[in-house]
Write an enzyme that holds these catalytic residues in place. Structure first.
Site, PDB file in Angstrom:
ATOM      1  N   GLY A  10      51.850  -0.815 -24.723  1.00 59.33           N
ATOM      2  CA  GLY A  10      52.928  -0.240 -25.547  1.00 59.33           C
ATOM      3  C   GLY A  10      54.308  -0.755 -25.177  1.00 59.33           C
ATOM      4  N   ALA A  11      54.359  -1.907 -24.488  1.00 61.85           N
ATOM      5  CA  ALA A  11      55.647  -2.398 -23.987  1.00 61.85           C
ATOM      6  C   ALA A  11      56.590  -2.849 -25.102  1.00 61.85           C
ATOM      7  CB  ALA A  11      55.423  -3.528 -22.994  1.00 61.85           C
ATOM      8  N   GLY A  13      57.188  -0.990 -27.563  1.00 67.82           N
ATOM      9  CA  GLY A  13      57.734   0.267 -28.075  1.00 67.82           C
ATOM     10  C   GLY A  13      58.815   0.827 -27.167  1.00 67.82           C
ATOM     11  N   THR A  15      59.051   3.878 -25.190  1.00 70.89           N
ATOM     12  CA  THR A  15      58.694   4.353 -23.841  1.00 70.89           C
ATOM     13  C   THR A  15      58.112   3.212 -23.016  1.00 70.89           C
ATOM     14  OG1 THR A  15      58.146   6.468 -24.866  1.00 70.89           O
ATOM     15  CG2 THR A  15      57.429   6.150 -22.598  1.00 70.89           C
ATOM     16  N   GLY A  16      57.193   2.453 -23.631  1.00 71.09           N
ATOM     17  CA  GLY A  16      56.566   1.338 -22.914  1.00 71.09           C
ATOM     18  C   GLY A  16      57.602   0.299 -22.494  1.00 71.09           C
ATOM     19  N   LYS A  42      57.426 -10.317 -31.212  1.00 73.00           N
ATOM     20  CA  LYS A  42      58.474  -9.286 -31.287  1.00 73.00           C
ATOM     21  C   LYS A  42      59.576  -9.583 -30.264  1.00 73.00           C
ATOM     22  CE  LYS A  42      56.203  -5.353 -33.364  1.00 73.00           C
ATOM     23  NZ  LYS A  42      55.818  -3.946 -33.288  1.00 73.00           N
ATOM     24  N   LYS A 125      46.654  14.486 -26.664  1.00 72.08           N
ATOM     25  CA  LYS A 125      46.782  13.889 -25.328  1.00 72.08           C
ATOM     26  C   LYS A 125      45.777  14.533 -24.360  1.00 72.08           C
ATOM     27  CE  LYS A 125      51.688  12.835 -26.075  1.00 72.08           C
ATOM     28  NZ  LYS A 125      51.938  11.424 -25.848  1.00 72.08           N
TER      29      LYS A 125
HETATM   30  N1  LIG Z   1      59.862  13.056 -24.812  1.00 70.89           N
HETATM   31  C1  LIG Z   1      60.370  12.702 -25.955  1.00 70.89           C
HETATM   32  O1  LIG Z   1      61.461  13.131 -26.364  1.00 70.89           O
HETATM   33  C2  LIG Z   1      59.585  11.715 -26.780  1.00 70.89           C
HETATM   34  C3  LIG Z   1      60.181  11.071 -27.864  1.00 70.89           C
HETATM   35  C4  LIG Z   1      59.415  10.150 -28.585  1.00 70.89           C
HETATM   36  C5  LIG Z   1      58.123   9.850 -28.191  1.00 70.89           C
HETATM   37  N2  LIG Z   1      57.575  10.502 -27.134  1.00 70.89           N
HETATM   38  C6  LIG Z   1      56.194  10.223 -26.684  1.00 70.89           C
HETATM   39  O2  LIG Z   1      56.153   8.912 -26.180  1.00 70.89           O
HETATM   40  C7  LIG Z   1      54.943   8.283 -26.567  1.00 70.89           C
HETATM   41  C8  LIG Z   1      55.271   6.878 -27.000  1.00 70.89           C
HETATM   42  O3  LIG Z   1      56.109   6.945 -28.130  1.00 70.89           O
HETATM   43  P1  LIG Z   1      57.137   5.801 -28.494  1.00 70.89           P
HETATM   44  O4  LIG Z   1      57.936   6.336 -29.631  1.00 70.89           O
HETATM   45  O5  LIG Z   1      57.788   5.305 -27.276  1.00 70.89           O
HETATM   46  O6  LIG Z   1      56.109   4.687 -29.041  1.00 70.89           O
HETATM   47  P2  LIG Z   1      56.418   3.434 -29.954  1.00 70.89           P
HETATM   48  O7  LIG Z   1      57.830   3.007 -29.775  1.00 70.89           O
HETATM   49  O8  LIG Z   1      55.947   3.752 -31.346  1.00 70.89           O
HETATM   50  O9  LIG Z   1      55.459   2.331 -29.331  1.00 70.89           O
HETATM   51  C9  LIG Z   1      54.073   2.396 -29.451  1.00 70.89           C
HETATM   52  C10 LIG Z   1      53.495   1.202 -28.743  1.00 70.89           C
HETATM   53  O10 LIG Z   1      52.077   1.295 -28.766  1.00 70.89           O
HETATM   54  C11 LIG Z   1      51.536   0.024 -29.108  1.00 70.89           C
HETATM   55  N3  LIG Z   1      50.225   0.196 -29.707  1.00 70.89           N
HETATM   56  C12 LIG Z   1      49.869   1.067 -30.681  1.00 70.89           C
HETATM   57  N4  LIG Z   1      48.561   0.910 -30.978  1.00 70.89           N
HETATM   58  C13 LIG Z   1      48.092  -0.069 -30.187  1.00 70.89           C
HETATM   59  C14 LIG Z   1      46.816  -0.692 -30.035  1.00 70.89           C
HETATM   60  N5  LIG Z   1      45.768  -0.332 -30.782  1.00 70.89           N
HETATM   61  N6  LIG Z   1      46.679  -1.665 -29.115  1.00 70.89           N
HETATM   62  C15 LIG Z   1      47.727  -2.052 -28.351  1.00 70.89           C
HETATM   63  N7  LIG Z   1      48.970  -1.510 -28.455  1.00 70.89           N
HETATM   64  C16 LIG Z   1      49.142  -0.534 -29.358  1.00 70.89           C
HETATM   65  C17 LIG Z   1      52.556  -0.518 -30.098  1.00 70.89           C
HETATM   66  O11 LIG Z   1      52.389  -1.910 -30.223  1.00 70.89           O
HETATM   67  P3  LIG Z   1      52.832  -2.770 -31.528  1.00 70.89           P
HETATM   68  O12 LIG Z   1      54.129  -3.420 -31.174  1.00 70.89           O
HETATM   69  O13 LIG Z   1      51.721  -3.747 -31.695  1.00 70.89           O
HETATM   70  O14 LIG Z   1      52.945  -1.813 -32.689  1.00 70.89           O
HETATM   71  C18 LIG Z   1      53.849  -0.137 -29.402  1.00 70.89           C
HETATM   72  O15 LIG Z   1      54.166  -1.054 -28.383  1.00 70.89           O
HETATM   73  C19 LIG Z   1      54.348   9.104 -27.715  1.00 70.89           C
HETATM   74  O16 LIG Z   1      53.010   9.380 -27.467  1.00 70.89           O
HETATM   75  C20 LIG Z   1      55.199  10.340 -27.805  1.00 70.89           C
HETATM   76  O17 LIG Z   1      54.411  11.489 -27.612  1.00 70.89           O
HETATM   77  C21 LIG Z   1      58.283  11.409 -26.427  1.00 70.89           C
END
Ligand SMILES: NC(=O)c1ccc[n+]([C@@H]2O[C@H](COP(=O)([O-])OP(=O)(O)OC[C@H]3O[C@@H](n4cnc5c(N)ncnc54)[C@H](OP(=O)(O)O)[C@@H]3O)[C@@H](O)[C@H]2O)c1
Length: 327
Positions: A10-11, A13, A15-16, A42, A125
């Site tokens: 998820g890097a 994205g 958080t990643g 990307k 989760k």
């Molecule tokens: N605490 C808070 O306030 C808060 C806020 C937002 C999110 N979160 C949590 O943080 C977590 C991550 O959210 P985010 O918004 O950071 O995520 P994000 O920006 O949407 O990133 C998701 C990442 O997962 C990768 N991915 C998805 N499916 C995949 C697969 N099948 N194989 C390999 N890679 C895959 C994506 O890759 P691609 O580039 O290929 O799409 C992307 O790098 C969530 O589960 C959420 O619960 C928390």
């Protein structure tokens, strides 16, 4: 000592990206990232590669032999995937067990909430966590509270719209629920500590920066900006109604990610705003270790400093690659 080899999922994205960055900054890791073919160009990934990150092309939905290849030589896996993709981590956990991975950090990174019907996202989760436990695979679950980047309201002048994903202009209940907050950029810095810490094996860790109420957040932004912010209170009854409606409309098979969004919002508001789940005391009750106890020397980014950069126009927006800003 040889550096710990970490595979981040998820890097590309939010958080990643923070996690890959925190590991690179710490300097004691070999950082690998699992990236889908379609995402190999990307800009966020190209930047990480320039800084030494190594790419293992792959997809969580790939067959097990491909997952095993991606895990070759890896000590620690850290996963961060979007809300609707949580179960996709389960095959990777199974492969990690076979590959002898020493620790698996599944995608937590949300607010504190109890399992079992309060938040669909939390329960997704928990399904992953339970699968990991059935494997007897060493794990650490990390939650972080609410990102600074999502926690503040819009200004009528529009000056801070550039950094926001949504207006976020509702105060839940009386606005006095205490919420733990963390800067998105600090998540990776916490992970760099947690994944090499024996005290956190098979534990839940609550890594957070500060605790504030919504009223305090509004007050602070008013002080920094000199602008008055309208205080639009949403009653518990309204949140309860939204819960019912959004739960009903999202119960489709297969799940429709779009229909889940109102549910995520209503359930977050219910959990942190009405129930008051997202605070260190409740985390401790649920059995989390606290980053404050584990790493007393950790210097988190202060919320006030972050908000000042937002107002100055120098903060980095989130989801800028996909979400339309205010017009
Ligand atoms: N605490 C808070 O306030 C808060 C806020 C937002 C999110 N979160 C949590 O943080 C977590 C991550 O959210 P985010 O918004 O950071 O995520 P994000 O920006 O949407 O990133 C998701 C990442 O997962 C990768 N991915 C998805 N499916 C995949 C697969 N099948 N194989 C390999 N890679 C895959 C994506 O890759 P691609 O580039 O290929 O799409 C992307 O790098 C969530 O589960 C959420 O619960 C928390």
């Amino acid at each position: 000592m040889a550096p710990t080899k970490v595979l981040v999922v998820g890097a590309t994205g939010e958080t990643g990206g923070s996690i890959a960055n925190g590991l690179l900054e710490a300097g004691n890791f070999e950082v690998y990232v699992l990236v889908r073919r379609a995402s190999l160009r990307k800009p966020a990934l190209l930047e990480l590669q320039k800084r030494g990150v190594m790419v293992r092309e792959g997809d969580l939905r790939a067959p097990e032999p491909e997952l095993l290849n991606a895990l070759s030589g890896i000590d620690v896996v850290v996963c961060s995937v979007g809300p609707a993709d949580q179960p996709d981590q389960i095959p990777l956990a199974r492969a990690a067990k076979k590959a002898g991975v020493k620790r698996f950090v599944p995608c937590g990174f949300i607010t504190v909430a109890p399992p079992g019907g309060v938040m669909w996202l939390r329960d997704q989760k928990e399904i992953v966590y339970n699968n990991i436990k059935q494997l007897w695979l060493p794990f650490t679950i990390v939650d972080v509270g609410w990102w600074y980047q999502l926690s503040y309201p819009r200004l009528a002048s529009g000056k801070i719209d550039y950094a926001m994903t949504m207006a976020n202009d509702e105060i839940i209940g009386d606005g006095n629920a205490r919420n733990a907050l963390t800067d998105l950029r600090d998540i990776g810095r916490y992970i760099a500590r947690i994944i090499v810490d024996d005290r956190t094996v098979n534990k839940m860790v609550f890594a957070y920066n500060e605790v504030m109420t919504q009223n305090e957040i509004y007050d602070l932004l008013e002080k920094i900006s000199g602008e008055k912010i309208e205080r639009k209170h949403i009653s518990e009854e309204t949140v309860q109604k939204r819960l019912v409606t959004s739960r009903q409309s999202s119960e489709t098979y297969p799940y429709d990610p779009e229909k889940l969004v109102p549910r995520y919002i209503a359930e977050y508001q219910y959990s942190w705003g009405i129930r008051g789940d997202n605070n260190p005391e409740y985390a401790s009750y649920l059995g989390y270790l606290s980053s404050k106890d584990l790493y007393p020397d950790f210097k988190p980014i202060a919320f006030e400093d972050y908000l000042k950069t937002v107002f100055a126009g120098t903060a980095k927006g989130i989801y800028t690659d996909r979400i339309k800003r205010f017009e």
